[in-house]
Design an enzyme around this catalytic site. Sequence first.
Site, short mmCIF file in Angstrom:
data_model
loop_
_atom_site.label_atom_id
_atom_site.label_comp_id
_atom_site.label_asym_id
_atom_site.label_seq_id
_atom_site.Cartn_x
_atom_site.Cartn_y
_atom_site.Cartn_z
CG HIS A 258 50.12 32.86 54.88
ND1 HIS A 258 51.14 31.65 54.51
CD2 HIS A 258 49.33 32.60 54.00
CE1 HIS A 258 50.91 31.04 53.44
NE2 HIS A 258 49.81 31.51 53.03
CB CYS A 259 46.48 30.13 55.81
SG CYS A 259 46.89 30.94 54.33
CG LEU A 260 46.64 26.32 58.30
CD1 LEU A 260 47.00 24.59 58.69
CD2 LEU A 260 45.17 26.24 57.52
#
Length: 419
Positions: A258-260
């Site tokens: 969900h981030c990188l």
Amino acid sequence: MHVCVLGQGYVGLPLAVRAAEVGHTVTGYEPDRARCAALAAGSSYVEDIGDDRLQAVLGSDAYYASSDPQDLKGFDVAVITVPTPLTDRAPDLSCVRDAGRVLAEWIEPGATVVLESTTHPGTTRDVLVPLLEEGSGLVAGRDFHVGFSPERIDPGNADWRLENTPKIVAGLTEGCLERVKEFYDSVTDVTVPASGLEEAELAKVFENTYRHVNIALVNELSRMAHTLGVDVWHTLELAATKPFGFTKFLPGPGVGGHCLPIDPVYLSHHVKARHGQTFRLIELAQDINESQPDYVVRRLQDALSRRFRRSVHGARVLALGAAYKPGTSDARQSPAVEVTDRLRAMGADVTVVDPYLPEADGGCRDIPFGAGTDTVGDFDAVVLLTPHGEFDLDRLAAEATYVLDTRGVMAAAPHIERL
């Protein structure tokens, strides 16, 4: 306090349950009716929250899941934990805007609204606040409080959880900061006040940009080392013995979750759109990490050609892992899925095994060990993409014909190559 958490996903549900456990009355607002029904029945779809914890707060009437906006009425604190994805490779704040519009109708004087969703600097002040003021008829910073507190949830991490991970808090005004800090002091062990909203927003996207860039660096290093015939894994172990000035990052099949793959784009896109400047290092890191699944496929293709004089087309490949990281079922943006998709597009017969995703890509749940058909030895190659703890790597090494280990967790051997 009456606390409303908008969005009951991997960020919102742990926050809602924790707030209920410490004594607040919590409404978990989830517009997805199927998810809402599961929560109301005591069934958690978020791995970090077991059914027992969810059922305990439901049973004490401290937590209530709802898809009805009217249940937001009378809140003291509302926290927005909705997704901030990319659409056509550009930041998509539609969920934040929708949440702001829904909340605005129910804001009362003295209430506090906090944004936790990862985004670019300026979102809270320039996007959320105008929506809240327009819908409520009140003035932020005077009639009600607004803040930003970036989420730092790491799914599946048993050591660092919501309550013991330091929590950055920021407010539109000093008074807003006090109210935001007061709430998070009740649910977390340590709060870290920021001097402003934009500094807190930038801190979050930079945390993930730092990881993204360093992973890209080590991914490119692994390619170069392979070309040179150097063991990159041993090289990294040697470098990591330096007690200062070095942080160890490891190569892999790419970045996911969900981030990188998303957060650094929020920063680079915002800087380019607002100021016309290019964040060159982010864009380069994005190019490297996005091309890593293709590199894995090329390595497997080369191995099949070199060792068995056959192509990927028609080869039987066992792919271990579909989630983006070990110990979780989260397959969002997973490079493992990209690798298997590319192999299938080239004509490979791919079987996917993931104990956390039993239906992953039509795969199976358990590694086919033992006698009979479709055992490990029956596959032309095994590609280890996500090293879940449930995988018996010693037995895999003993029974497989060839393994491409993309995570460096298996000992090198004549029939085992590490990325």
